[in-house]
Design a protein around this motif. Structure first.
Motif, mmCIF file in Angstrom:
data_model
loop_
_atom_site.group_PDB
_atom_site.id
_atom_site.type_symbol
_atom_site.label_atom_id
_atom_site.label_comp_id
_atom_site.label_asym_id
_atom_site.label_seq_id
_atom_site.Cartn_x
_atom_site.Cartn_y
_atom_site.Cartn_z
ATOM 1 N N VAL A 165 -77.239 133.573 -9.703
ATOM 2 C CA VAL A 165 -77.923 134.511 -8.812
ATOM 3 C C VAL A 165 -79.356 134.697 -9.283
ATOM 4 C CG1 VAL A 165 -75.823 135.726 -8.157
ATOM 5 C CG2 VAL A 165 -77.125 136.526 -10.118
ATOM 6 N N SER A 166 -80.219 135.108 -8.370
ATOM 7 C CA SER A 166 -81.609 135.389 -8.748
ATOM 8 C C SER A 166 -81.629 136.644 -9.615
ATOM 9 C CB SER A 166 -82.474 135.565 -7.500
ATOM 10 O OG SER A 166 -82.050 136.697 -6.772
ATOM 11 N N PRO A 167 -82.646 136.813 -10.468
ATOM 12 C CA PRO A 167 -82.686 137.978 -11.360
ATOM 13 C C PRO A 167 -82.542 139.309 -10.621
ATOM 14 C CG PRO A 167 -84.383 136.423 -11.983
ATOM 15 C CD PRO A 167 -83.788 135.916 -10.702
ATOM 16 N N ALA A 168 -83.113 139.402 -9.437
ATOM 17 C CA ALA A 168 -83.007 140.645 -8.676
ATOM 18 C C ALA A 168 -81.820 140.629 -7.713
ATOM 19 C CB ALA A 168 -84.296 140.877 -7.892
ATOM 20 N N GLY A 169 -81.066 139.537 -7.724
ATOM 21 C CA GLY A 169 -79.962 139.387 -6.771
ATOM 22 C C GLY A 169 -78.766 140.257 -7.106
ATOM 23 N N ASN A 170 -77.980 140.511 -6.098
ATOM 24 C CA ASN A 170 -76.742 141.272 -6.266
ATOM 25 C C ASN A 170 -75.662 140.383 -6.857
ATOM 26 O OD1 ASN A 170 -77.850 143.578 -5.036
ATOM 27 N ND2 ASN A 170 -77.364 142.773 -3.010
ATOM 28 N N SER A 171 -74.657 141.000 -7.410
ATOM 29 C CA SER A 171 -73.507 140.219 -7.866
ATOM 30 C C SER A 171 -72.790 139.671 -6.638
ATOM 31 C CB SER A 171 -72.570 141.073 -8.709
ATOM 32 O OG SER A 171 -72.052 142.137 -7.949
ATOM 33 N N ARG A 172 -71.947 138.704 -6.876
ATOM 34 C CA ARG A 172 -71.219 138.062 -5.781
ATOM 35 C C ARG A 172 -69.756 138.499 -5.787
ATOM 36 N NH1 ARG A 172 -74.624 133.014 -6.709
ATOM 37 N NH2 ARG A 172 -75.986 133.085 -4.899
ATOM 38 N N SER A 173 -69.118 138.237 -4.661
ATOM 39 C CA SER A 173 -67.681 138.464 -4.542
ATOM 40 C C SER A 173 -67.077 137.263 -3.812
ATOM 41 C CB SER A 173 -67.396 139.756 -3.775
ATOM 42 O OG SER A 173 -67.908 139.677 -2.463
ATOM 43 N N ILE A 174 -65.776 137.125 -3.938
ATOM 44 C CA ILE A 174 -65.047 136.090 -3.200
ATOM 45 C C ILE A 174 -64.024 136.799 -2.333
ATOM 46 C CG2 ILE A 174 -63.487 134.104 -3.359
ATOM 47 C CD1 ILE A 174 -64.957 133.295 -5.910
ATOM 48 N N SER A 175 -64.038 136.444 -1.058
ATOM 49 C CA SER A 175 -63.083 137.030 -0.118
ATOM 50 C C SER A 175 -62.166 135.934 0.418
ATOM 51 C CB SER A 175 -63.808 137.718 1.037
ATOM 52 O OG SER A 175 -64.523 136.777 1.800
ATOM 53 N N VAL A 176 -61.054 136.364 0.996
ATOM 54 C CA VAL A 176 -60.081 135.426 1.544
ATOM 55 C C VAL A 176 -59.607 135.945 2.899
ATOM 56 C CG1 VAL A 176 -58.137 136.524 0.337
ATOM 57 C CG2 VAL A 176 -57.956 134.132 1.036
ATOM 58 N N SER A 177 -59.336 135.023 3.792
ATOM 59 C CA SER A 177 -58.758 135.356 5.095
ATOM 60 C C SER A 177 -57.861 134.201 5.511
ATOM 61 C CB SER A 177 -59.842 135.602 6.149
ATOM 62 O OG SER A 177 -60.593 134.423 6.363
ATOM 63 N N ILE A 178 -57.015 134.451 6.490
ATOM 64 C CA ILE A 178 -56.137 133.402 7.014
ATOM 65 C C ILE A 178 -56.444 133.185 8.488
ATOM 66 C CG2 ILE A 178 -54.319 133.660 5.306
ATOM 67 C CD1 ILE A 178 -52.768 135.418 7.248
ATOM 68 N N SER A 179 -56.107 131.985 8.965
ATOM 69 C CA SER A 179 -56.447 131.597 10.338
ATOM 70 C C SER A 179 -55.616 132.332 11.386
ATOM 71 C CB SER A 179 -56.276 130.088 10.509
ATOM 72 O OG SER A 179 -54.944 129.701 10.207
ATOM 73 N N GLN A 180 -54.414 132.759 11.013
ATOM 74 C CA GLN A 180 -53.553 133.483 11.958
ATOM 75 C C GLN A 180 -52.507 134.267 11.186
ATOM 76 O OE1 GLN A 180 -50.814 131.048 14.287
ATOM 77 N NE2 GLN A 180 -51.072 129.370 12.831
ATOM 78 N N THR A 181 -52.019 135.321 11.795
ATOM 79 C CA THR A 181 -50.915 136.073 11.211
ATOM 80 C C THR A 181 -49.645 135.719 11.984
ATOM 81 O OG1 THR A 181 -51.371 137.968 12.644
ATOM 82 C CG2 THR A 181 -52.374 137.983 10.449
ATOM 83 N N LEU A 182 -48.522 135.900 11.341
ATOM 84 C CA LEU A 182 -47.229 135.650 11.972
ATOM 85 C C LEU A 182 -46.485 136.973 12.076
ATOM 86 C CD1 LEU A 182 -46.280 132.437 9.983
ATOM 87 C CD2 LEU A 182 -47.290 132.575 12.256
#
Length: 174
Positions: A75-92
């Protein structure tokens, strides 16, 4: 004549002992990096088991921990921290898919902090936060282990399903 010669010799000796320095400028660049990968390649297969006797519940599949989440982040020195998200294409309907992201087993830098067990849906949910400059290593047994579980969330809506493919998307965000 002797004086001149002596002065000349001393001047030559001084020239041999003097130091000179040189310098050169150097530009260094490190672009922002945000890469995420799931290892090893290939799909996961999970099947409910039918009961062997009337009145018994459907048995959910065993948890699957065969996948590992790898990432690299700068990340850039002034940049925010990152996160990882997850999603699924469909629910059952009647089926709940959950994910537990483990603590990193190896890596360098400021690695992500797992969010605990989350229920997956079509809306992205954060599974790791606080990632800065980091690298988890590459491949299975590197980074964060992903533990998938499936359960029946509502028996009243369960129906026979053919083999259904669900795509699980992981996204690294700043």
């Amino acid at each position: 004549m002797k004086t001149f010669l002596l002065t000349l010799l001393m001047g030559g000796a001084m020239a041999c002992l003097s130091q000179t320095t040189g310098s050169v400028g150097m530009g260094i660049a490190l672009p922002p990096v945000a890469l995420v990968d799931v290892e090893p390649p290939g799909n996961i297969s999970m099947e409910f088991l039918a009961p062997v006797q009337a009145g018994l519940p459907i048995t959910p599949p065993r948890a699957n921990g065969s996948k590992w989440l790898n990432y690299t982040s700068a990340v850039s020195p002034a940049g925010n921290s990152r996160s990882i998200s997850v999603s699924i294409s469909q629910t059952l309907e009647g089926v709940e898919l959950s994910l537990l992201t483990g603590t990193a087993v190896q890596g360098r830098g400021v690695l992500g902090i797992p969010s605990g067990q989350v229920v997956l849906g079509t809306t992205p949910v954060v599974i790791l936060s606080g990632i800065r400059g980091a690298s988890t290593g590459n491949g299975a047994n590197s980074g964060h282990q992903l533990l998938f579980t499936i359960s029946s969330s509502d028996y009243s809506v369960l129906r026979k399903l053919p083999a259904t493919s669900i795509i699980i998307n992981f996204t690294i965000l700043e």
